[in-house]
Enzyme design. Structure first.
Site, short mmCIF file in Angstrom:
data_model
loop_
_atom_site.label_atom_id
_atom_site.label_comp_id
_atom_site.label_asym_id
_atom_site.label_seq_id
_atom_site.Cartn_x
_atom_site.Cartn_y
_atom_site.Cartn_z
N LYS A 83 0.86 -1.18 0.00
CA LYS A 83 0.00 0.00 0.00
C LYS A 83 0.89 1.23 0.00
O LYS A 83 1.76 1.39 0.86
CB LYS A 83 -0.84 -0.03 1.28
CG LYS A 83 -2.20 0.59 1.17
CD LYS A 83 -2.91 0.34 2.50
CE LYS A 83 -4.28 0.91 2.55
NZ LYS A 83 -4.81 0.87 3.91
C1 E4P Z 1 -8.17 1.33 4.35
O1 E4P Z 1 -7.43 0.98 3.48
C2 E4P Z 1 -8.05 2.64 5.01
O2 E4P Z 1 -6.81 2.79 5.57
C3 E4P Z 1 -9.15 2.83 6.01
O3 E4P Z 1 -10.37 2.38 5.41
C4 E4P Z 1 -9.29 4.22 6.54
O4 E4P Z 1 -10.47 4.31 7.29
P1 E4P Z 1 -10.75 5.53 8.28
O5 E4P Z 1 -10.94 6.77 7.48
O6 E4P Z 1 -12.00 5.14 9.02
O7 E4P Z 1 -9.55 5.64 9.19
#
Ligand code: E4P
Length: 217
Positions: A83
């Site tokens: 990622k």
């Molecule tokens: C997933 O890949 C993201 O990091 C995550 O969904 C972020 O979610 P949040 O905005 O609730 O922290």
């Protein structure tokens, strides 16, 4: 729509995986921090539970650093997805890592233009953050719809991974728009099973059953 679970809590992943609800997992530095565990150790454990893509996030800000971290993370297991953030450096890292055959999830996407760049850089997944747009009074689902249109217009193969999902309503909206994947906390996935008419109907059936005096077992 594939379900990814947005957590690094191994017990919760295992519980949902046993029900066949987990097609993959997403983690980020905040979720690793919340788990209180070492990134490589906890990610390896998750990869032992889930066969599908497991996203592990780089933390370097420059492309070379992201590429080095990404290569290191992919040593954990074959189903690791690297990622990287949607910055110019992240796009460079995406191009190199995807060119090496690694799955790449480009994260922190907040516009259709960013999603277009990620697709051209060879991203396996693009992660538009729905909840964080809602948080600033924009409609995060509009972004999912826009990216769906752009990708379909040009037949991009990058999968739309609806992220920052905060409610069961977000899940159904993402599915209706045609997101390829949605990643959600376990609590949201469980909430999808709830409906007040289910509870009401069940209570009425059980009250009538009681009156029959019968038993099944
Ligand atoms: C997933 O890949 C993201 O990091 C995550 O969904 C972020 O979610 P949040 O905005 O609730 O922290």
């Amino acid at each position: 729509m594939k379900f990814f679970v947005d957590t690094a809590e191994v017990d919760q992943i295992r519980e949902l995986a046993e029900l066949g609800m987990v097609d993959g997992v997403t983690t980020n530095p905040s979720l690793i921090m919340k788990s209180g565990r070492d990134i490589k150790e906890v990610t390896a454990e998750i990869c032992g539970i889930v066969d599908g893509p497991v996203s592990a996030e780089t933390v370097a800000l420059d492309a070379d650093g992201m590429i080095a971290e990404g290569r290191e993370l992919t040593k954990i297991a074959p189903n690791i997805t690297v990622k990287v953030p949607l910055t110019w450096a992240g796009l460079k890292a995406c191009k190199v890592l995807s060119g090496e055959g690694h799955m790449v999830n480009v994260t922190l996407c907040f516009s259709a233009n960013q999603a277009l760049l990620a697709a051209k850089a060879g991203a396996t997944f693009i992660s538009p953050f729905v909840g964080r747009l809602d948080d600033i009074n924009l409609d995060g689902m509009d972004l999912i719809a826009d990216i769906r249109t752009v990708y379909d217009n040009y037949d991009f193969k990058t999968q739309i991974l609806a992220a920052s999902i905060r409610s069961a309503n977000h899940m159904s909206q993402a599915a209706l728009i045609g997101a390829d994947v949605a990643t959600a906390p376990p609590s949201v996935i469980k909430k999808m099973a709830e409906h007040p008419l289910t509870d009401k109907g069940l209570a009425a059936f059980l009250a009538d059953w009681e009156k029959t005096g019968q038993k099944i077992l």
